[in-house]
Scaffold this motif. Structure first.
Motif, PDB file in Angstrom:
ATOM      1  N   ASN A  50       0.850  -1.192   0.000  1.00 33.27           N
ATOM      2  CA  ASN A  50       0.000   0.000   0.000  1.00 33.27           C
ATOM      3  C   ASN A  50       0.885   1.242   0.000  1.00 33.27           C
ATOM      4  N   VAL A  51       0.587   2.144  -0.910  1.00 36.10           N
ATOM      5  CA  VAL A  51       1.366   3.377  -1.034  1.00 36.10           C
ATOM      6  C   VAL A  51       0.461   4.549  -0.671  1.00 36.10           C
ATOM      7  N   THR A  52       0.965   5.425   0.196  1.00 35.50           N
ATOM      8  CA  THR A  52       0.244   6.656   0.534  1.00 35.50           C
ATOM      9  C   THR A  52       1.067   7.821  -0.010  1.00 35.50           C
ATOM     10  N   LEU A  53       0.434   8.618  -0.888  1.00 33.87           N
ATOM     11  CA  LEU A  53       1.121   9.753  -1.507  1.00 33.87           C
ATOM     12  C   LEU A  53       0.520  11.058  -1.011  1.00 33.87           C
ATOM     13  N   SER A  54       1.374  12.057  -0.919  1.00 33.13           N
ATOM     14  CA  SER A  54       0.912  13.399  -0.593  1.00 33.13           C
ATOM     15  C   SER A  54       1.532  14.336  -1.631  1.00 33.13           C
ATOM     16  N   ASN A  55       0.695  15.105  -2.326  1.00 31.41           N
ATOM     17  CA  ASN A  55       1.150  16.037  -3.360  1.00 31.41           C
ATOM     18  C   ASN A  55       1.932  15.342  -4.472  1.00 31.41           C
ATOM     19  N   ALA A  56       1.522  14.121  -4.830  1.00 30.58           N
ATOM     20  CA  ALA A  56       2.185  13.374  -5.908  1.00 30.58           C
ATOM     21  C   ALA A  56       1.178  12.386  -6.472  1.00 30.58           C
ATOM     22  N   SER A  57       1.480  11.860  -7.656  1.00 29.81           N
ATOM     23  CA  SER A  57       0.595  10.859  -8.251  1.00 29.81           C
ATOM     24  C   SER A  57       1.381   9.569  -8.476  1.00 29.81           C
ATOM     25  N   GLU A  58       0.633   8.449  -8.592  1.00 29.61           N
ATOM     26  CA  GLU A  58       1.247   7.121  -8.741  1.00 29.61           C
ATOM     27  C   GLU A  58       2.239   7.063  -9.908  1.00 29.61           C
ATOM     28  N   ASP A  59       1.946   7.774 -11.011  1.00 34.13           N
ATOM     29  CA  ASP A  59       2.827   7.688 -12.179  1.00 34.13           C
ATOM     30  C   ASP A  59       4.160   8.401 -11.967  1.00 34.13           C
ATOM     31  N   GLN A  60       4.315   9.068 -10.818  1.00 29.86           N
ATOM     32  CA  GLN A  60       5.584   9.735 -10.513  1.00 29.86           C
ATOM     33  C   GLN A  60       6.528   8.839  -9.703  1.00 29.86           C
ATOM     34  N   ILE A  61       6.080   7.641  -9.358  1.00 27.80           N
ATOM     35  CA  ILE A  61       6.905   6.743  -8.539  1.00 27.80           C
ATOM     36  C   ILE A  61       7.838   5.929  -9.428  1.00 27.80           C
ATOM     37  N   VAL A  62       9.108   5.883  -9.032  1.00 27.12           N
ATOM     38  CA  VAL A  62      10.071   4.993  -9.675  1.00 27.12           C
ATOM     39  C   VAL A  62      10.383   3.898  -8.659  1.00 27.12           C
ATOM     40  N   TRP A  63      10.083   2.650  -9.035  1.00 28.31           N
ATOM     41  CA  TRP A  63      10.296   1.499  -8.147  1.00 28.31           C
ATOM     42  C   TRP A  63      11.622   0.844  -8.491  1.00 28.31           C
ATOM     43  N   LYS A  64      12.350   0.398  -7.448  1.00 26.60           N
ATOM     44  CA  LYS A  64      13.628  -0.284  -7.683  1.00 26.60           C
ATOM     45  C   LYS A  64      13.864  -1.332  -6.607  1.00 26.60           C
ATOM     46  N   SER A  65      14.319  -2.516  -7.058  1.00 29.47           N
ATOM     47  CA  SER A  65      14.752  -3.557  -6.127  1.00 29.47           C
ATOM     48  C   SER A  65      16.256  -3.425  -5.981  1.00 29.47           C
ATOM     49  N   MET A  66      16.743  -3.474  -4.735  1.00 28.06           N
ATOM     50  CA  MET A  66      18.177  -3.362  -4.506  1.00 28.06           C
ATOM     51  C   MET A  66      18.896  -4.673  -4.849  1.00 28.06           C
ATOM     52  N   ASP A  67      18.140  -5.788  -4.955  1.00 32.35           N
ATOM     53  CA  ASP A  67      18.731  -7.064  -5.368  1.00 32.35           C
ATOM     54  C   ASP A  67      17.678  -7.846  -6.149  1.00 32.35           C
ATOM     55  N   GLU A  68      17.702  -7.723  -7.472  1.00 34.87           N
ATOM     56  CA  GLU A  68      16.701  -8.364  -8.322  1.00 34.87           C
ATOM     57  C   GLU A  68      16.841  -9.884  -8.383  1.00 34.87           C
ATOM     58  N   SER A  69      17.931 -10.437  -7.830  1.00 35.18           N
ATOM     59  CA  SER A  69      18.045 -11.893  -7.775  1.00 35.18           C
ATOM     60  C   SER A  69      17.194 -12.443  -6.619  1.00 35.18           C
ATOM     61  N   VAL A  70      16.803 -11.586  -5.675  1.00 37.40           N
ATOM     62  CA  VAL A  70      15.985 -11.991  -4.523  1.00 37.40           C
ATOM     63  C   VAL A  70      14.517 -11.645  -4.753  1.00 37.40           C
ATOM     64  N   ALA A  71      14.245 -10.400  -5.178  1.00 37.68           N
ATOM     65  CA  ALA A  71      12.867  -9.967  -5.427  1.00 37.68           C
ATOM     66  C   ALA A  71      12.873  -8.881  -6.486  1.00 37.68           C
ATOM     67  N   ILE A  72      11.814  -8.874  -7.289  1.00 37.61           N
ATOM     68  CA  ILE A  72      11.660  -7.832  -8.307  1.00 37.61           C
ATOM     69  C   ILE A  72      10.395  -7.043  -8.004  1.00 37.61           C
ATOM     70  N   VAL A  73      10.306  -5.856  -8.566  1.00 42.07           N
ATOM     71  CA  VAL A  73       9.122  -5.019  -8.371  1.00 42.07           C
ATOM     72  C   VAL A  73       8.728  -4.442  -9.724  1.00 42.07           C
ATOM     73  N   ASP A  74       7.419  -4.436 -10.009  1.00 39.89           N
ATOM     74  CA  ASP A  74       6.970  -3.873 -11.291  1.00 39.89           C
ATOM     75  C   ASP A  74       6.600  -2.399 -11.116  1.00 39.89           C
ATOM     76  N   THR A  75       6.174  -1.760 -12.186  1.00 41.34           N
ATOM     77  CA  THR A  75       5.890  -0.318 -12.168  1.00 41.34           C
ATOM     78  C   THR A  75       4.682   0.030 -11.293  1.00 41.34           C
ATOM     79  N   ASN A  76       3.909  -0.984 -10.890  1.00 39.12           N
ATOM     80  CA  ASN A  76       2.758  -0.736 -10.004  1.00 39.12           C
ATOM     81  C   ASN A  76       3.080  -1.013  -8.537  1.00 39.12           C
TER      82      ASN A  76
END
Length: 181
Positions: A29-55
């Protein structure tokens, strides 16, 4: 970790700690203040363990720990600590009870080894007959072809059990009762 609300736009992720299984997908769950979902850049610090999509949906890849970071254009960010677990319950042992059976040529005998624990995730047992001309196991059922003795070895997760199959045209008596006339 948690959130950074020093800027006008801010982001918060709930939960901040997430445990998922290998191949499991979970959204945070993401809570934003003064921003919209399309402004979020998601990144996994170790993609061999877990990945994250744009949502922001996180998928477990292998056992381990990593951090997922969601960043807004103004630099505000939030993190979630991800622990990926293996849900597999491994067999500790396998055995046949009884360990010897008496059968006749033509019989079809379901193999019923005892697996401990009973709820082991992998129940895909490999069977091998020492003498396939006497008996073979197909889809967990021993097909008895001729008279003779052979051993069937059942293997599961590196654990083995042996079943001796004695095939004769007659089945030896286990008891004799004499009734006076």
């Amino acid at each position: 970790s948690g959130d950074n609300t020093g800027n006008k736009a801010s982001i918060r992720i709930d939960p901040t700690d997430l445990a998922i299984n290998v191949n499991e997908r979970k959204a945070v769950n993401v809570t934003l203040s003064n921003a919209s979902e399309d402004q979020i850049v998601w990144k996994s610090m170790d993609e061999s363990v877990a990945i994250v999509d744009t949502n922001g949906t996180i998928t477990g890849i292998r056992v381990g720990q990593t951090q997922i970071v969601a960043t807004l254009r103004n630099g505000a960010f939030a993190t979630v600590n991800v622990t990926v677990k293996d849900p597999t319950i491994y067999a500790q042992s396998i055995e046949f009870n009884p360990s010897t059976i008496h059968v006749r040529p033509g019989d079809r005998v379901p193999m019923k080894p005892i697996v401990t624990p009973a709820n082991a995730s992998i129940q895909d047992i490999d069977y091998e007959s020492d003498d396939p001309s006497i008996a073979t196991v197909i889809n967990g059922v021993a097909e008895i072809y001729t008279e003779g003795t052979t051993k069937v070895t059942a293997t599961l997760n590196g654990k083995t059990a042996e079943l001796t199959i004695i095939s004769t045209s007659y089945i030896p008596a286990t008891a004799v009762t004499i009734t006076p006339s």
